[in-house]
Design an enzyme around this catalytic site. Structure first.
Site, PDB file in Angstrom:
ATOM      1  N   GLU A  59     -28.551 -59.082   3.650  1.00 20.95           N
ATOM      2  CA  GLU A  59     -28.703 -60.137   4.658  1.00 20.95           C
ATOM      3  C   GLU A  59     -28.210 -61.484   4.124  1.00 20.95           C
ATOM      4  OE1 GLU A  59     -32.504 -57.547   5.017  1.00 20.95           O
ATOM      5  OE2 GLU A  59     -30.934 -57.967   3.538  1.00 20.95           O
ATOM      6  N   ALA A 160     -26.682 -23.329 -11.971  1.00 22.79           N
ATOM      7  CA  ALA A 160     -25.521 -22.516 -11.611  1.00 22.79           C
ATOM      8  C   ALA A 160     -25.877 -21.069 -11.915  1.00 22.79           C
ATOM      9  CB  ALA A 160     -24.294 -22.937 -12.400  1.00 22.79           C
TER      10      ALA A 160
END
Length: 360
Positions: A59, A160
């Protein structure tokens, strides 16, 4: 009351603000936030995003383009403006001082000290609309919001394996189960984490470097903090000792305490690569917020399974997951999954935010 045309306009602007937010760093403890300032016609007159810890929030970054004068403008921001003094001042006060008359945001800030900006804005007479494009923003900020809400780092567990769930052959060899595309994707995920966690068993057996590297083996700009769980001493000559960041070691006896200590040190995202023992411990304890499973089209058989004991005695106790992504990586497949309960909670939070925004 927001008209359908205004709602459509705010949604379009919010999606743009999310794209701006993606320019900021995902690591470092702060959320990625984007902001656009518009006139009554919906024309963007300034925009900004958070560039990292210690820099102006989105902002304030946008307001700076106007010299801090935004009288009569609307601020569209991806996260509820903060309401506390941190490295920078509260964005709610900056917006009020600049003369913004309306603030539209996507997701509420869950922080105990930083939240509450929307009420501060309303108290100052600023119109506030929340919950715009909430689902997309929740997903974009998933890891940061998880950490903020739970007051511990967001935990990603990776492994994996072959199609039959083996992380190694019977003789213990595991390099390489997956191909180069999958392995490079792992390095990219490491670079998105604040810390990478393994057990002493992995360190002693594989001597990993735990760095994030590019295609040519070069070190990427961001490197995760190496963290080892276990009591065994790490050898002086271990490659971990050469990591750009100093090694942190915990005995691993209390995972919640370890996560709390890492959170207090500013760690918001951790990546678990510690083998079956560490992966199973986090999952069994209900501390895995996301799973990254790299499946190779191979069959290995044998005892070297990717996960160990999870405390599941019967099928009714199975840990239910929701698959959020399936992605081919060369000849391998990446499965991204999250606990089903977490997915339902996120949907509920989004529905509540949307209902609040629309006055239902």
């Amino acid at each position: 009351m927001t008209t359908p045309a205004q709602q459509a306009q705010y949604e379009k602007l919010m999606l743009h603000a999310l794209s701006l937010a993606s320019h900021g760093p995902i690591t470092g403890g702060n959320p990625q936030v984007g902001c656009v300032l518009t006139d009554d016609a919906g024309t963007i007159v300034a925009e900004g995003w958070h560039h990292g810890t210690g820099t102006p929030h989105a902002e304030v970054d946008a307001l700076s383009k106007l010299g801090g004068n935004a009288a009569g403008l609307t601020a569209v921001v991806t996260l509820e403006p903060c309401n506390h003094q941190g490295h920078t001042g509260p964005c709610s006060e900056a917006l009020i001082a600049a003369g913004v008359t309306r603030v539209v945001y996507a997701v509420s800030d869950p922080g105990k000290t930083s939240g509450g900006g929307s009420q501060r804005l309303r108290d100052a007479g600023v119109e506030v609309i929340g919950g715009v494009v909430a689902a997309e923003a929740e997903e974009f900020l998933h890891s940061w919001l998880t950490a903020a809400r739970l007051q511990r780092p967001h935990v990603t567990v990776k492994w994996a394996s072959s199609l039959d769930g083996r992380a190694a052959a019977a003789d213990g060899t595991s390099q390489w189960i997956t191909g180069t595309a999958a392995r490079q994707h792992v390095h990219e995920q490491r670079a998105r984490a604040d810390a990478i966690v393994v057990g002493t068993g992995t360190v002693l057996a594989d001597d990993p470097s735990l760095t994030a590297r590019g295609d040519a083996g070069e070190l990427l700009k961001w490197q995760p903090q190496p963290v080892v769980l276990g009591r065994r001493e790490i050898p002086a000559g271990a490659r971990l000792r050469e990591h750009p960041h100093a090694l942190q070691q915990f005995d691993g006896s209390d995972l919640n305490a370890t996560l709390t200590e890492l959170f207090e040190a500013g760690i918001r995202r951790i990546f678990i690569e510690g083998g079956p023992t560490i992966a199973s411990a986090f999952i069994a304890a209900g501390l895995a917020d996301e799973l990254l499973i790299y499946l190779a089209p191979k069959l290995l058989g044998g005892p070297k399974v990717a996960l160990g004991e999870l405390g599941v005695a019967t099928i009714a106790d199975a840990k239910e997951l929701s698959i959020t992504e399936l992605r081919p990586l060369g000849n391998d497949v990446l499965i991204v999954a999250r606990p089903a309960t977490e997915t339902m909670v996120a949907r509920s939070a989004t529905a509540t935010a949307t209902a609040t925004a629309t006055g239902e």
